[in-house]
Scaffold this motif. Structure first.
Motif, PDB file in Angstrom:
ATOM      1  N   ALA A   1      34.602  47.127  39.395  1.00 50.13           N
ATOM      2  CA  ALA A   1      35.060  45.747  39.563  1.00 50.13           C
ATOM      3  C   ALA A   1      35.736  45.227  38.292  1.00 50.13           C
ATOM      4  CB  ALA A   1      33.888  44.852  39.951  1.00 50.13           C
ATOM      5  N   THR A   2      35.207  45.610  37.127  1.00 49.47           N
ATOM      6  CA  THR A   2      35.807  45.195  35.854  1.00 49.47           C
ATOM      7  C   THR A   2      37.163  45.851  35.656  1.00 49.47           C
ATOM      8  OG1 THR A   2      33.613  44.881  34.876  1.00 49.47           O
ATOM      9  CG2 THR A   2      35.461  45.132  33.356  1.00 49.47           C
ATOM     10  N   ASN A   3      37.253  47.153  35.958  1.00 47.09           N
ATOM     11  CA  ASN A   3      38.532  47.851  35.805  1.00 47.09           C
ATOM     12  C   ASN A   3      39.621  47.231  36.671  1.00 47.09           C
ATOM     13  OD1 ASN A   3      37.376  49.672  34.024  1.00 47.09           O
ATOM     14  ND2 ASN A   3      36.991  51.235  35.573  1.00 47.09           N
ATOM     15  N   LEU A   4      39.282  46.952  37.946  1.00 43.19           N
ATOM     16  CA  LEU A   4      40.285  46.362  38.832  1.00 43.19           C
ATOM     17  C   LEU A   4      40.605  44.931  38.432  1.00 43.19           C
ATOM     18  CD1 LEU A   4      40.132  48.912  40.470  1.00 43.19           C
ATOM     19  CD2 LEU A   4      39.959  47.528  42.546  1.00 43.19           C
ATOM     20  N   GLY A   5      39.596  44.195  37.954  1.00 46.67           N
ATOM     21  CA  GLY A   5      39.852  42.835  37.492  1.00 46.67           C
ATOM     22  C   GLY A   5      40.836  42.788  36.344  1.00 46.67           C
ATOM     23  N   LYS A   6      40.714  43.752  35.436  1.00 45.54           N
ATOM     24  CA  LYS A   6      41.651  43.813  34.304  1.00 45.54           C
ATOM     25  C   LYS A   6      43.062  44.149  34.767  1.00 45.54           C
ATOM     26  CE  LYS A   6      38.231  45.116  30.794  1.00 45.54           C
ATOM     27  NZ  LYS A   6      37.723  46.213  29.927  1.00 45.54           N
ATOM     28  N   LEU A   7      43.163  45.004  35.806  1.00 50.93           N
ATOM     29  CA  LEU A   7      44.486  45.359  36.326  1.00 50.93           C
ATOM     30  C   LEU A   7      45.124  44.198  37.082  1.00 50.93           C
ATOM     31  CD1 LEU A   7      43.968  49.002  37.691  1.00 50.93           C
ATOM     32  CD2 LEU A   7      45.525  48.311  35.859  1.00 50.93           C
ATOM     33  N   PHE A   8      44.325  43.531  37.921  1.00 48.46           N
ATOM     34  CA  PHE A   8      44.864  42.483  38.794  1.00 48.46           C
ATOM     35  C   PHE A   8      44.982  41.129  38.092  1.00 48.46           C
ATOM     36  CE2 PHE A   8      42.870  44.817  42.664  1.00 48.46           C
ATOM     37  CZ  PHE A   8      43.849  45.787  42.578  1.00 48.46           C
ATOM     38  N   ARG A   9      44.114  40.884  37.092  1.00 46.60           N
ATOM     39  CA  ARG A   9      44.114  39.592  36.390  1.00 46.60           C
ATOM     40  C   ARG A   9      44.097  39.851  34.877  1.00 46.60           C
ATOM     41  NH1 ARG A   9      40.612  39.423  40.524  1.00 46.60           N
ATOM     42  NH2 ARG A   9      38.823  39.912  39.170  1.00 46.60           N
ATOM     43  N   PRO A  10      45.163  40.406  34.332  1.00 45.99           N
ATOM     44  CA  PRO A  10      45.152  40.822  32.923  1.00 45.99           C
ATOM     45  C   PRO A  10      44.913  39.673  31.947  1.00 45.99           C
ATOM     46  CG  PRO A  10      47.377  40.920  33.832  1.00 45.99           C
ATOM     47  CD  PRO A  10      46.452  40.707  34.987  1.00 45.99           C
ATOM     48  N   ASN A  11      45.213  38.451  32.364  1.00 44.96           N
ATOM     49  CA  ASN A  11      45.044  37.315  31.462  1.00 44.96           C
ATOM     50  C   ASN A  11      43.827  36.456  31.805  1.00 44.96           C
ATOM     51  OD1 ASN A  11      47.484  37.950  30.054  1.00 44.96           O
ATOM     52  ND2 ASN A  11      48.642  37.040  31.763  1.00 44.96           N
ATOM     53  N   GLY A  12      43.006  36.956  32.729  1.00 42.12           N
ATOM     54  CA  GLY A  12      41.838  36.185  33.151  1.00 42.12           C
ATOM     55  C   GLY A  12      40.558  36.982  33.004  1.00 42.12           C
ATOM     56  N   GLU A  13      39.464  36.397  33.470  1.00 45.83           N
ATOM     57  CA  GLU A  13      38.179  37.087  33.455  1.00 45.83           C
ATOM     58  C   GLU A  13      38.205  38.232  34.472  1.00 45.83           C
ATOM     59  OE1 GLU A  13      35.331  36.860  31.686  1.00 45.83           O
ATOM     60  OE2 GLU A  13      36.424  35.512  30.334  1.00 45.83           O
ATOM     61  N   PRO A  14      37.783  39.445  34.096  1.00 43.34           N
ATOM     62  CA  PRO A  14      37.814  40.571  35.043  1.00 43.34           C
ATOM     63  C   PRO A  14      36.951  40.345  36.282  1.00 43.34           C
ATOM     64  CG  PRO A  14      37.521  41.361  32.795  1.00 43.34           C
ATOM     65  CD  PRO A  14      37.365  39.877  32.743  1.00 43.34           C
ATOM     66  N   LEU A  15      35.745  39.785  36.074  1.00 38.96           N
ATOM     67  CA  LEU A  15      34.837  39.562  37.199  1.00 38.96           C
ATOM     68  C   LEU A  15      34.969  38.135  37.707  1.00 38.96           C
ATOM     69  CD1 LEU A  15      31.545  41.317  35.982  1.00 38.96           C
ATOM     70  CD2 LEU A  15      33.305  42.234  37.501  1.00 38.96           C
ATOM     71  N   MET A  16      34.978  38.005  39.047  1.00 43.35           N
ATOM     72  CA  MET A  16      34.979  36.675  39.641  1.00 43.35           C
ATOM     73  C   MET A  16      33.624  36.010  39.375  1.00 43.35           C
ATOM     74  SD  MET A  16      38.009  36.502  40.812  1.00 43.35           S
ATOM     75  CE  MET A  16      38.114  35.161  42.000  1.00 43.35           C
ATOM     76  N   PRO A  17      33.568  34.664  39.384  1.00 42.54           N
ATOM     77  CA  PRO A  17      32.319  33.966  39.007  1.00 42.54           C
ATOM     78  C   PRO A  17      31.110  34.335  39.852  1.00 42.54           C
ATOM     79  CG  PRO A  17      34.181  32.436  39.079  1.00 42.54           C
ATOM     80  CD  PRO A  17      34.677  33.730  39.635  1.00 42.54           C
ATOM     81  N   ASN A  18      31.320  34.786  41.097  1.00 42.75           N
ATOM     82  CA  ASN A  18      30.179  35.078  41.978  1.00 42.75           C
ATOM     83  C   ASN A  18      29.639  36.497  41.814  1.00 42.75           C
ATOM     84  OD1 ASN A  18      32.263  36.535  43.139  1.00 42.75           O
ATOM     85  ND2 ASN A  18      31.961  35.757  45.202  1.00 42.75           N
ATOM     86  N   TRP A  19      30.365  37.371  41.094  1.00 43.72           N
ATOM     87  CA  TRP A  19      30.101  38.809  41.189  1.00 43.72           C
ATOM     88  C   TRP A  19      28.698  39.189  40.732  1.00 43.72           C
ATOM     89  CZ3 TRP A  19      28.658  43.421  39.258  1.00 43.72           C
ATOM     90  CH2 TRP A  19      29.024  44.549  39.990  1.00 43.72           C
ATOM     91  N   LYS A  20      28.177  38.559  39.683  1.00 43.99           N
ATOM     92  CA  LYS A  20      26.848  38.911  39.178  1.00 43.99           C
ATOM     93  C   LYS A  20      25.725  38.150  39.890  1.00 43.99           C
ATOM     94  CE  LYS A  20      27.900  40.663  34.564  1.00 43.99           C
ATOM     95  NZ  LYS A  20      27.575  40.565  33.111  1.00 43.99           N
ATOM     96  N   HIS A  21      26.084  37.397  40.914  1.00 43.27           N
ATOM     97  CA  HIS A  21      25.082  36.630  41.645  1.00 43.27           C
ATOM     98  C   HIS A  21      24.841  37.162  43.059  1.00 43.27           C
ATOM     99  CE1 HIS A  21      24.700  33.402  38.647  1.00 43.27           C
ATOM    100  NE2 HIS A  21      25.985  33.610  38.429  1.00 43.27           N
ATOM    101  N   ILE A  22      25.841  37.808  43.660  1.00 42.44           N
ATOM    102  CA  ILE A  22      25.691  38.330  45.017  1.00 42.44           C
ATOM    103  C   ILE A  22      26.322  39.721  45.116  1.00 42.44           C
ATOM    104  CG2 ILE A  22      25.660  36.080  46.170  1.00 42.44           C
ATOM    105  CD1 ILE A  22      28.577  36.513  46.934  1.00 42.44           C
ATOM    106  N   PRO A  23      25.731  40.601  45.956  1.00 42.02           N
ATOM    107  CA  PRO A  23      26.415  41.863  46.258  1.00 42.02           C
ATOM    108  C   PRO A  23      27.620  41.570  47.164  1.00 42.02           C
ATOM    109  CG  PRO A  23      24.057  41.974  46.771  1.00 42.02           C
ATOM    110  CD  PRO A  23      24.407  40.524  46.585  1.00 42.02           C
ATOM    111  N   VAL A  24      28.789  41.511  46.563  1.00 41.99           N
ATOM    112  CA  VAL A  24      30.003  41.174  47.305  1.00 41.99           C
ATOM    113  C   VAL A  24      30.301  42.273  48.328  1.00 41.99           C
ATOM    114  CG1 VAL A  24      32.497  40.813  47.104  1.00 41.99           C
ATOM    115  CG2 VAL A  24      30.943  39.833  45.396  1.00 41.99           C
TER     116      VAL A  24
END
Length: 420
Positions: free
Chosen positions: A139-162
């Protein structure tokens, strides 16, 4: 919990090599057929398949106190519906029959078929399929690719199994050839899409569990009971059309980019067989909500490998990962899945999401390995790839190993054919 079939000292009268995935301590279930027999339930031992329907005909399973007609079915669902106590009794009885000195030893040629001579089938009738997103590294790797200027993980990711609800009808057994999918793609610097075969076809290295106990609508499965609702596991390749997915996934998520095919290994390895390989899960911070809190070890140390095979070429292992890396474990996945009252049924399949490790040699997809197509993968024989081309084959394997025994899943393979 320990069962006699896991005893590392057990020996079968079948000669099983030390590097086999299928010693007598494993005994996974599958559906096989022969040129002379319809699809039925079998158990894998070494390079052979043990015919449970044949054993029943010969009254070698009379100790099992249930209707043996389930062994003649073309899917495992009716057998799974008998419940955990009967799965365990069958595995224990099978283990006894395969040990040296059993009444089966002198009749083995009647009930054991070389794997090379059988056809394997989809082991379960999959009613529903859910795909999770449980690897923090992926999830972190894809977050860096898709949102290079933002946080890699979405705010909900560590709270729920997406997760998301996927297409069950296109789950296929290992060896099934996959046609390159077609769909809408937005070319680079274009302002409107085109219709085209996928140009950036990818694999996703995953594991999946098969639901073994149904619930009613409105019921939830507690974290303590979750694993009692799991029959076993398979290796899962969730093929991914990255360019189709990129155009379609906002705002509702994957659709055509995923639904064209997912491939699974044919042998279902029970959680009982995996018991010796339990490990701690990664530490979860921040603390999860109470319904997701668990005690004990709920991850498994399953080694995972991916081979890339070009047409007329040899295999190159391009990834080595492990199921133990998963941030969200299977118990948490199933508990979250049902916390809203969603009912589950025997045969439903829940996949882990891509499993990546902490370095590029353990990434579970080409989009990560090639950094979105910016880097090349060098294959044996001099071929180069960024994504999957027509007539390429992807092979995935999973296995656990300690000083006493190796318990594996075999492989899931799939060749990509040109778009129809």
């Amino acid at each position: 919990m320990s069962f006699q079939p896991n005893n590392p000292d057990l020996k079968s009268f079948i000669d099983v090599s030390k590097d086999s995935d299928f010693p007598i301590q494993n005994l996974p279930y599958g559906i096989f057929s022969t040129p002379n027999q319809d699809a039925r339930v079998g158990v894998r031992i070494g390079d052979f398949v043990l015919d449970l329907a044949g054993l029943s005909d010969a009254e070698l399973l009379k100790d099992l106190d249930f209707d043996h007609s389930v062994f003649y079915e073309s899917v495992l669902n009716p057998f799974i519906e008998l419940g955990q106590q009967n799965w365990r009794a069958t595995r224990e009885k099978t283990s006894q029959l395969l040990q040296k000195g059993s009444p089966l030893e002198d009749k083995k040629d009647e009930f054991l078929f070389p794997v090379a001579d059988v056809t394997m089938h989809l082991p379960v009738r999959v009613g529903d399929y859910t795909d999770f997103y449980s690897s923090i590294e992926h999830a972190t790797n894809l977050g860096k690719l898709f949102r290079p200027n933002g946080e890699p993980l979405m705010p909900n990711w560590k709270h729920i199994p997406v997760g998301y609800h996927g297409r069950a009808s296109s789950i296929v057994v290992s060896g099934t050839e996959i046609h390159r999918p077609k769909g809408q793609i937005l070319p680079k610097d274009a302002d409107k899409p085109i219709f085209s075969p996928c140009k950036t076809l990818d694999f996703e290295l995953e594991m999946a569990f098969i639901v073994g106990k149904s619930t009613n609508l409105g019921e939830s499965v507690s974290i303590k009971e979750a694993e009692n609702h799991i029959f076993g596991m398979v290796v899962f390749n969730d093929w991914s059309a990255r360019d189709i997915q990129k155009w379609e996934y906002v705002p509702l998520g994957p659709f055509l980019g995923k639904s064209f095919a997912s491939s699974i290994s044919p042998w279902v390895v029970t959680l009982d067989a995996l018991e010796p390989f339990r490990v701690e899960s990664p530490k979860q911070e921040p603390e999860v909500l109470d319904y997701l809190k668990y005690e004990g070890k709920h991850n498994f140390d399953i080694n995972l490998e991916v081979d890339f095979i070009p047409q007329n070429g040899e295999a190159t292992t391009i990834s080595r990962s492990s199921f133990k890396y998963l941030y969200w474990n299977m118990a948490q996945q199933l508990t979250h899945h049902t916390v809203n009252g969603c009912n589950i049924n025997v045969g439903d399949m829940c996949a882990s999401g891509t499993i990546s490790g902490k370095d590029e040699n353990s990434y579970g997809s080409l989009i990560e390995i090639t950094q979105g197509g910016q880097k090349n993968i060098n294959l044996k024989g001099g071929e180069i790839r960024k994504f999957i081309q027509d007539n390429d084959t992807i092979v995935m394997r999973g296995f656990c190993q300690n000083e006493n025994v190796r318990i594996g899943f075999g492989e899931v393979s799939g060749k990509v054919l040109p778009a129809k």
